[in-house]
Design a protein around this motif. Structure first.
Motif, mmCIF file in Angstrom:
data_model
loop_
_atom_site.group_PDB
_atom_site.id
_atom_site.type_symbol
_atom_site.label_atom_id
_atom_site.label_comp_id
_atom_site.label_asym_id
_atom_site.label_seq_id
_atom_site.Cartn_x
_atom_site.Cartn_y
_atom_site.Cartn_z
ATOM 1 N N PRO A 149 0.784 -1.236 0.000
ATOM 2 C CA PRO A 149 0.000 0.000 0.000
ATOM 3 C C PRO A 149 0.815 1.285 0.000
ATOM 4 O O PRO A 149 0.261 2.349 -0.260
ATOM 5 N N ILE A 150 2.117 1.223 0.268
ATOM 6 C CA ILE A 150 2.874 2.474 0.240
ATOM 7 C C ILE A 150 3.652 2.636 -1.057
ATOM 8 O O ILE A 150 3.495 3.622 -1.758
ATOM 9 N N SER A 151 4.466 1.665 -1.447
ATOM 10 C CA SER A 151 5.323 1.867 -2.615
ATOM 11 C C SER A 151 4.819 1.162 -3.864
ATOM 12 O O SER A 151 5.391 1.350 -4.940
ATOM 13 N N GLY A 152 3.795 0.351 -3.729
ATOM 14 C CA GLY A 152 3.314 -0.384 -4.892
ATOM 15 C C GLY A 152 4.326 -1.374 -5.433
ATOM 16 O O GLY A 152 4.310 -1.712 -6.613
ATOM 17 N N GLY A 153 5.233 -1.850 -4.555
ATOM 18 C CA GLY A 153 6.199 -2.853 -4.968
ATOM 19 C C GLY A 153 7.501 -2.298 -5.491
ATOM 20 O O GLY A 153 8.345 -3.065 -5.977
ATOM 21 N N ARG A 154 7.721 -1.002 -5.395
ATOM 22 C CA ARG A 154 8.942 -0.393 -5.953
ATOM 23 C C ARG A 154 10.134 -0.495 -5.017
ATOM 24 O O ARG A 154 11.273 -0.416 -5.452
ATOM 25 N N HIS A 155 9.888 -0.616 -3.743
ATOM 26 C CA HIS A 155 10.976 -0.700 -2.773
ATOM 27 C C HIS A 155 10.368 -1.104 -1.444
ATOM 28 O O HIS A 155 9.192 -0.848 -1.183
ATOM 29 N N LYS A 156 11.174 -1.736 -0.598
ATOM 30 C CA LYS A 156 10.709 -2.013 0.745
ATOM 31 C C LYS A 156 10.989 -0.767 1.588
ATOM 32 O O LYS A 156 12.149 -0.494 1.946
ATOM 33 N N VAL A 157 9.967 0.009 1.856
ATOM 34 C CA VAL A 157 10.115 1.216 2.660
ATOM 35 C C VAL A 157 9.067 1.224 3.763
ATOM 36 O O VAL A 157 7.974 0.708 3.605
ATOM 37 N N LEU A 158 9.442 1.815 4.890
ATOM 38 C CA LEU A 158 8.439 2.138 5.886
ATOM 39 C C LEU A 158 7.668 3.346 5.385
ATOM 40 O O LEU A 158 8.230 4.256 4.793
#
Length: 729
Positions: free
Chosen positions: A123-132
């Motif tokens: 829900p945050i990056s849409g799969g572009r990176h593992k981010v908090l």
């Protein structure tokens, strides 16, 4: 055995046997229910760390930098409000998990499992990176490991007070909010972080509201390089304008109490604070990092024996909040649940195409209130006698000044910031009178630090402002370019368009200043700007175009949430004449307020078919000087002004050169990495028209009489054009 497995087995064994580490007696305002919630968040953070390593081993996960040892940050989260914007250190999973418990409707375990799996449903990056990060939790995603998010945290905190005085249309933070910003002890030493601390102190020293809570998570090591014992305390506990608090992050009761005190100080005093939290790092830096290869095994085992979850189990039991058996059951149930959730998450879809990855490079458009320009009364009050002067042709710098005035009258959310932009009116007088017209709240004279100038703009943009930071000279951008690349441009990309920081960055630059300043004040390198995905680069060649393009740039920022760099050719600021002294041919009448030059629209002067000269900025001015000489030699030209240097207006350019027999590219930037490289490729790929380029040399610019020796001249343009068309000079 993997150190994560060792820590896990130690926890099971020691809790079951009652072998818990000694420590302080629990005290403070933390209640039983809150303590258990904080412990649950820590257990979930720990379980996700272990699961990420299992996922990586199975080829199903792609990120293993964990938060184990930093579980106490859940107690900090509990001491804050969900409306407090949080810029998180990458080891702050427990903070985000605890905050999710404060906001209804969250599915934090599922969300974070999707993130580890790089699923497009994250829900945050849409799969572009593992981010908090989470829009619902008021946590913008961070990708930095070197504290480059600190300058924009300063800007966001400043924006809270600024919004009280001038409420922007798209404000996101409430008036009583504070900004939270965390980082590690190693990155606290980075020059970017030090600049942010200094800016916060500089601001607070002047009694300007800055509700900012810096949190340093001190685990004593950065990958393998140790932080000298006592270094963080020694360097931060006595800084003027930065209140210092300290707590033991292994003690959730003390951490909650001190965090409450620090947050209360920030919220009530509106001043920046430094909270120093002692933590440990378990497992090494990441999954591939084996701490025992560079640390003694005894030291690693000593840290593991000090596991913060073990401390929490003991303290909750002593406080009567939760028995050890119940704590162990929560830990085991959490691990089992995470394994079940992860098994489903790894089967969810991932990004597969370049188009999918790039979808969020360009932010979504947003609805803005309609505007019809400033009223006649407002303009009369602001411009005074300048209204009469608008009827006469003027130089570029003055037209930019008037365009800025009209834009600031029309859009109260526009704020300018930079060194000398206010009282002095800029080094070249471009922003003269704007301070008296709009006041210091909207014309902010900053300290000399380009990272902080851009960070201020980025942070203010996240609270609804449309900042227009000024970088005094193009050469000064290079020490701060990561604020554009690593922060401003990546925010919509890594948040799937949910977070944006629209702005127009004005930069005075390029060459041809006569005998002044050398490479610090004459800089013809724009490669670093063009290399940043999603950033627009505009460069006007004359005053009328500058005004029209500036209006379009503000529209792009305000309505389309874009980051625009507006490059103003210094040498053309005062230019009056084109062919001869006092011909006034390079001055323009101020364009009507509704006139804009849309993104991607090029300028075409003339319709000659012998030669199309494609250029911009000073090159356009020099090419116009040559036009008459070429005509006298029988060479009929058209001169195309690019205006928009990135993204390159490819389709428009191809149409503009249609019918020309030859193309000459005149590029005042360097031969290597300059605009001409892209133009040569474009015309090679999409036309069969013979073409050549005239560029600046791969050189810095000299001071004194040789100021233009390395760049195209009118004579060089003429000679190259004649050679290309087969004529004789």
């Amino acid at each position: 055995m993997d150190r994560a497995d060792i820590v896990h087995e130690n926890f099971l064994r020691r809790v079951a046997s009652g072998d818990l580490p000694a420590g302080a007696v629990p005290s403070g305002p933390l209640g039983a229910a809150e303590a258990v919630a904080i412990y649950r968040a820590g257990c979930l953070s720990r379980a996700l760390d272990r699961q990420s390593r299992d996922m990586q081993k199975a080829g199903q996960g792609f990120y293993t930098i964990g938060s184990s040892g930093h579980e106490g940050l859940a107690a900090v989260s509990a001491a804050l409000r969900p409306t407090d914007m949080a810029f998180l250190h990458y080891r702050d999973a427990a903070f985000q998990i605890a905050r999710a418990g404060q906001v209804p409707g969250q599915s934090i375990t599922w969300d974070m499992a999707l993130s580890f799996a790089c699923s497009s449903e994250d829900p945050i990056s849409g799969g572009r990176h593992k981010v908090l990060g989470s829009k619902a939790l008021n946590i913008p995603p961070q990708t930095s490991t070197i504290a480059s998010h600190l300058p924009k945290a300063v800007g966001a905190a400043y924006a809270i007070g600024a919004a009280r005085r001038h409420k922007p249309e798209h404000r996101t933070l409430p008036e009583d909010a504070i900004v939270y910003c965390s980082f590690g002890d190693a990155s606290a030493n980075h020059s970017t972080a030090q600049g942010a601390f200094n800016t916060a102190q500089w601001t607070a020293y002047q009694s300007i509201p800055l509700p900012l809570l810096f949190v340093c998570e001190d685990n004593g090591i950065g990958i393998s390089t140790k932080t000298p014992r006592g270094w963080i305390a020694a360097t931060f506990q006595n800084r003027p304008g930065l209140k210092y608090f300290r707590c033991n992050g292994l003690d959730i009761y003390e951490t909650f109490r001190v965090s409450q005190e620090a947050a209360h100080y920030v919220r009530t005093r509106r001043k920046p604070t430094f909270l120093h939290i002692g933590t440990i790092r378990l497992y090494g830096h990441a999954g591939a990092d084996v701490a025992t290869t560079y640390l003694p095994r005894e030291e690693v085992e000593s840290e593991e024996a000090n596991d913060p979850l073990l401390h929490s189990v003991r303290m909750m039991a002593e406080a009567g909040a939760l028995g050890s058996a119940e704590a162990l059951a929560i830990y085991e149930e959490t691990n089992a649940r995470v394994a079940r959730v992860a098994a489903r998450a790894v089967a969810r879809p991932r990004l597969t195409t370049a188009k999918d990855v790039m979808t969020s490079l360009i932010p979504p458009k947003r609805l803005c209130r309609p505007t019809n320009g400033p009223s006649a009364e407002a303009r009369a009050a602001a411009f005074g006698a300048d209204l009469k002067a608008m009827e006469e042709p003027q130089i570029m710098s003055r037209l930019i000044n008037w365009a800025l005035t009209d834009l600031m009258l029309e859009h109260p959310e526009i704020v300018m910031m930079g060194e000398d932009v206010g009282r002095k009116g800029g080094v070249y007088g471009v922003t003269q009178k704007l301070m008296s017209r709009f006041g210091p709240d909207r014309m902010i004279d900053t300290l000399l630090d380009e990272q902080s100038i851009l960070g201020l703009a980025i942070g203010m943009a996240q609270n609804g402002f449309v900042p227009m930071p000024e970088i005094q000279f193009l050469a000064y951008l290079h020490n701060a370019e990561d604020q554009l690349r690593g922060e401003a441009a990546t925010l919509p990309f890594f948040s799937n368009g949910q977070y944006t920081n629209p702005m127009v960055i004005r930069i005075a630059g390029l060459g041809y200043q006569k005998g002044f300043g050398g490479h610090f004040h004459n800089d013809n390198s724009v490669a670093v700007i063009r290399d940043i995905p999603g950033v627009i680069l505009a460069c006007p060649s004359n005053g009328a175009d500058a005004a029209r393009m500036l209006r379009e740039s503000v529209r792009l920022a305000r309505e389309e949430q874009r980051v625009v760099v507006f490059l103003e050719p210094i040498a053309l600021y005062p230019m009056r004449d084109l062919h001869g002294e006092r011909d006034g041919a390079w001055m323009s009448v101020y364009p009507a307020g509704n006139e804009k030059i849309p993104l991607g629209e090029v300028g075409v002067h003339g319709d000659g078919e012998d030669l199309a000269i494609v250029t911009f900025g000073n090159g356009y001015y020099l090419s116009r000087q040559v036009e008459m000489r070429l005509s006298e030699k029988g060479v009929k030209t058209r001169i195309i002004d690019l205006r928009w240097l990135s993204p390159l207006p490819a389709d428009t350019l191809i149409e503009a050169v249609r019918g020309a027999k030859r193309i000459l590219i005149v590029d005042e930037t360097r031969r290597s990495g300059g605009i001409a490289e892209a133009l040569m490729a474009l015309f090679t790929e999409r036309t069969d028209i013979p073409h050549a380029r005239l560029t600046a040399e791969d050189s810095f610019i000299a001071t004194g009489p040789a100021y233009a020796a390395t760049m195209p001249s009118a004579d060089a343009i003429f000679d190259t054009a004649m050679a290309l068309t087969g004529g004789k000079t």
